[in-house]
Design a protein around this motif. Structure first.
Motif, PDB file in Angstrom:
ATOM      1  N   MET A  88       0.806  -1.206   0.000  1.00 20.66           N
ATOM      2  CA  MET A  88       0.000   0.000   0.000  1.00 20.66           C
ATOM      3  C   MET A  88       0.846   1.266   0.000  1.00 20.66           C
ATOM      4  SD  MET A  88      -3.100  -0.086  -0.347  1.00 20.66           S
ATOM      5  CE  MET A  88      -4.724  -0.100   0.273  1.00 20.66           C
ATOM      6  N   ALA A  89       2.071   1.189   0.493  1.00 18.82           N
ATOM      7  CA  ALA A  89       2.906   2.381   0.641  1.00 18.82           C
ATOM      8  C   ALA A  89       3.182   3.066  -0.700  1.00 18.82           C
ATOM      9  CB  ALA A  89       4.217   2.023   1.322  1.00 18.82           C
ATOM     10  N   TYR A  90       3.069   2.316  -1.795  1.00 19.92           N
ATOM     11  CA  TYR A  90       3.358   2.919  -3.101  1.00 19.92           C
ATOM     12  C   TYR A  90       2.379   4.038  -3.447  1.00 19.92           C
ATOM     13  CZ  TYR A  90      -0.404  -0.108  -4.700  1.00 19.92           C
ATOM     14  OH  TYR A  90      -1.614  -0.727  -4.844  1.00 19.92           O
ATOM     15  N   LEU A  91       1.234   4.099  -2.775  1.00 19.90           N
ATOM     16  CA  LEU A  91       0.270   5.172  -3.021  1.00 19.90           C
ATOM     17  C   LEU A  91       0.707   6.486  -2.374  1.00 19.90           C
ATOM     18  CD1 LEU A  91      -3.022   3.216  -2.318  1.00 19.90           C
ATOM     19  CD2 LEU A  91      -2.085   3.840  -4.540  1.00 19.90           C
ATOM     20  N   LEU A  92       1.609   6.391  -1.403  1.00 19.85           N
ATOM     21  CA  LEU A  92       2.053   7.573  -0.669  1.00 19.85           C
ATOM     22  C   LEU A  92       3.403   8.039  -1.187  1.00 19.85           C
ATOM     23  CD1 LEU A  92       1.083   6.288   2.881  1.00 19.85           C
ATOM     24  CD2 LEU A  92      -0.162   7.959   1.504  1.00 19.85           C
ATOM     25  N   ASN A  93       3.584   9.339  -1.195  1.00 13.89           N
ATOM     26  CA  ASN A  93       4.833   9.938  -1.644  1.00 13.89           C
ATOM     27  C   ASN A  93       5.951   9.596  -0.654  1.00 13.89           C
ATOM     28  OD1 ASN A  93       6.576  11.523  -3.083  1.00 13.89           O
ATOM     29  ND2 ASN A  93       5.714  13.468  -2.411  1.00 13.89           N
ATOM     30  N   THR A  94       7.071   9.055  -1.146  1.00 13.61           N
ATOM     31  CA  THR A  94       8.217   8.758  -0.292  1.00 13.61           C
ATOM     32  C   THR A  94       9.317   9.779  -0.543  1.00 13.61           C
ATOM     33  OG1 THR A  94       7.692   6.402  -0.278  1.00 13.61           O
ATOM     34  CG2 THR A  94       9.924   7.017   0.368  1.00 13.61           C
ATOM     35  N   LEU A  95       9.749  10.423   0.534  1.00 10.52           N
ATOM     36  CA  LEU A  95      10.775  11.472   0.440  1.00 10.52           C
ATOM     37  C   LEU A  95      12.117  10.896   0.879  1.00 10.52           C
ATOM     38  CD1 LEU A  95       8.638  14.235   2.210  1.00 10.52           C
ATOM     39  CD2 LEU A  95       8.697  13.677  -0.221  1.00 10.52           C
ATOM     40  N   THR A  96      13.147  11.132   0.058  1.00  8.85           N
ATOM     41  CA  THR A  96      14.465  10.601   0.395  1.00  8.85           C
ATOM     42  C   THR A  96      15.527  11.704   0.450  1.00  8.85           C
ATOM     43  OG1 THR A  96      14.917  10.139  -1.934  1.00  8.85           O
ATOM     44  CG2 THR A  96      14.011   8.328  -0.619  1.00  8.85           C
ATOM     45  N   ARG A  97      15.127  12.948   0.177  1.00  7.32           N
ATOM     46  CA  ARG A  97      16.086  14.059   0.147  1.00  7.32           C
ATOM     47  C   ARG A  97      15.626  15.166   1.085  1.00  7.32           C
ATOM     48  NH1 ARG A  97      19.400  12.784  -3.617  1.00  7.32           N
ATOM     49  NH2 ARG A  97      20.532  14.743  -3.533  1.00  7.32           N
ATOM     50  N   LYS A  98      16.585  15.831   1.725  1.00 12.92           N
ATOM     51  CA  LYS A  98      16.279  16.939   2.630  1.00 12.92           C
ATOM     52  C   LYS A  98      15.478  18.008   1.895  1.00 12.92           C
ATOM     53  CE  LYS A  98      18.337  20.491   5.571  1.00 12.92           C
ATOM     54  NZ  LYS A  98      17.624  21.612   4.946  1.00 12.92           N
ATOM     55  N   ARG A  99      15.853  18.291   0.660  1.00  4.49           N
ATOM     56  CA  ARG A  99      15.184  19.318  -0.142  1.00  4.49           C
ATOM     57  C   ARG A  99      13.697  19.000  -0.320  1.00  4.49           C
ATOM     58  NH1 ARG A  99      15.123  18.641  -5.372  1.00  4.49           N
ATOM     59  NH2 ARG A  99      17.014  17.417  -5.307  1.00  4.49           N
ATOM     60  N   GLU A 100      13.368  17.708  -0.520  1.00  9.25           N
ATOM     61  CA  GLU A 100      11.964  17.293  -0.676  1.00  9.25           C
ATOM     62  C   GLU A 100      11.190  17.501   0.630  1.00  9.25           C
ATOM     63  OE1 GLU A 100      12.503  13.619  -3.864  1.00  9.25           O
ATOM     64  OE2 GLU A 100      12.806  13.227  -1.732  1.00  9.25           O
ATOM     65  N   VAL A 101      11.826  17.150   1.759  1.00  9.54           N
ATOM     66  CA  VAL A 101      11.176  17.329   3.059  1.00  9.54           C
ATOM     67  C   VAL A 101      10.983  18.820   3.333  1.00  9.54           C
ATOM     68  CG1 VAL A 101      11.326  16.888   5.546  1.00  9.54           C
ATOM     69  CG2 VAL A 101      12.139  15.156   3.929  1.00  9.54           C
ATOM     70  N   ASP A 102      12.035  19.624   3.088  1.00  6.63           N
ATOM     71  CA  ASP A 102      11.933  21.083   3.268  1.00  6.63           C
ATOM     72  C   ASP A 102      10.763  21.644   2.480  1.00  6.63           C
ATOM     73  OD1 ASP A 102      14.278  21.055   4.773  1.00  6.63           O
ATOM     74  OD2 ASP A 102      15.548  21.782   3.143  1.00  6.63           O
ATOM     75  N   SER A 103      10.664  21.257   1.219  1.00  8.61           N
ATOM     76  CA  SER A 103       9.647  21.860   0.360  1.00  8.61           C
ATOM     77  C   SER A 103       8.238  21.400   0.733  1.00  8.61           C
ATOM     78  CB  SER A 103       9.988  21.648  -1.116  1.00  8.61           C
ATOM     79  OG  SER A 103       9.314  20.583  -1.644  1.00  8.61           O
ATOM     80  N   VAL A 104       8.048  20.140   1.141  1.00  9.37           N
ATOM     81  CA  VAL A 104       6.701  19.705   1.524  1.00  9.37           C
ATOM     82  C   VAL A 104       6.277  20.387   2.835  1.00  9.37           C
ATOM     83  CG1 VAL A 104       7.198  17.570   2.805  1.00  9.37           C
ATOM     84  CG2 VAL A 104       5.125  17.730   1.462  1.00  9.37           C
ATOM     85  N   ILE A 105       7.223  20.608   3.748  1.00  7.61           N
ATOM     86  CA  ILE A 105       6.895  21.330   4.985  1.00  7.61           C
ATOM     87  C   ILE A 105       6.511  22.773   4.650  1.00  7.61           C
ATOM     88  CG2 ILE A 105       7.849  22.297   7.130  1.00  7.61           C
ATOM     89  CD1 ILE A 105       9.542  19.694   7.363  1.00  7.61           C
ATOM     90  N   ARG A 106       7.298  23.399   3.803  1.00  4.15           N
ATOM     91  CA  ARG A 106       7.074  24.810   3.439  1.00  4.15           C
ATOM     92  C   ARG A 106       5.808  24.994   2.592  1.00  4.15           C
ATOM     93  NH1 ARG A 106      11.551  25.478   0.692  1.00  4.15           N
ATOM     94  NH2 ARG A 106      10.457  24.967  -1.222  1.00  4.15           N
ATOM     95  N   ASP A 107       5.534  24.054   1.692  1.00  7.75           N
ATOM     96  CA  ASP A 107       4.467  24.248   0.703  1.00  7.75           C
ATOM     97  C   ASP A 107       3.107  23.673   1.092  1.00  7.75           C
ATOM     98  OD1 ASP A 107       6.490  25.417  -0.740  1.00  7.75           O
ATOM     99  OD2 ASP A 107       6.794  23.704  -2.069  1.00  7.75           O
TER     100      ASP A 107
END
Length: 151
Positions: free
Chosen positions: A1-20
């Motif tokens: 089921m996890a494939y339906l959820l976005n998986t973040l592997t980079r700091k930049r991706e985590v930063d942007s999802v928190i910010r956006d």
């Protein structure tokens, strides 16, 4: 089921999802796809994602990714899975009767428990609160013995 959820592997991706992520609760599950409890939690998160989509966004963070270790250290992710909540880039805390209010450790017992927690965090955030009380009964809150270093 996890494939339906976005998986973040980079700091930049985590930063942007928190910010956006604006006017919605951001749910970041820190863990690994090979862990049985993570898979149980991911199943609940994936099954709930559509139902909470009006007020919450769910993403997975791979704790083994070298690039996100700054977050793993910052949130003291020692037990997995650990789930951290944000609202409009503010870290949301939840008092669930455990020593750690900064994150949810372990899996939810069922889908409705996760939805109830999301609704409580969202309602609290909309009132400007940075910490909310856990709406679940104590028997449905995972208990972990926290070990503190240097004490």
């Amino acid at each position: 089921m996890a494939y339906l959820l976005n998986t973040l592997t980079r700091k930049r991706e985590v930063d942007s999802v928190i910010r956006d992520t604006i006017d919605k609760v951001l749910v970041l599950r820190f863990g690994r796809a090979s862990d049985a409890v993570c898979l149980q939690l991911d199943d609940i998160l994936a099954k709930s994602a559509r139902e909470v989509s009006k007020f919450a966004v769910v993403a997975l963070v791979d704790v083994d990714s070298e690039d996100v270790q700054v977050y793993v250290k910052y949130f003291d992710i020692t037990l997995i899975p650990s789930t951290v909540f944000f609202f409009n880039a503010h870290h949301m805390k939840m008092d669930s009767g455990t020593a750690d209010h900064t994150k949810w450790v372990g899996a939810f017992h069922r889908k409705q428990d996760f939805i109830d927690v999301m609704e409580a965090i969202y309602r609290g955030a909309m009132k400007g609160k940075l910490i909310v009380n856990c709406p679940l009964p104590p028997e449905r809150i995972p208990r972990y013995q926290l070990l503190y270093k240097d004490i």
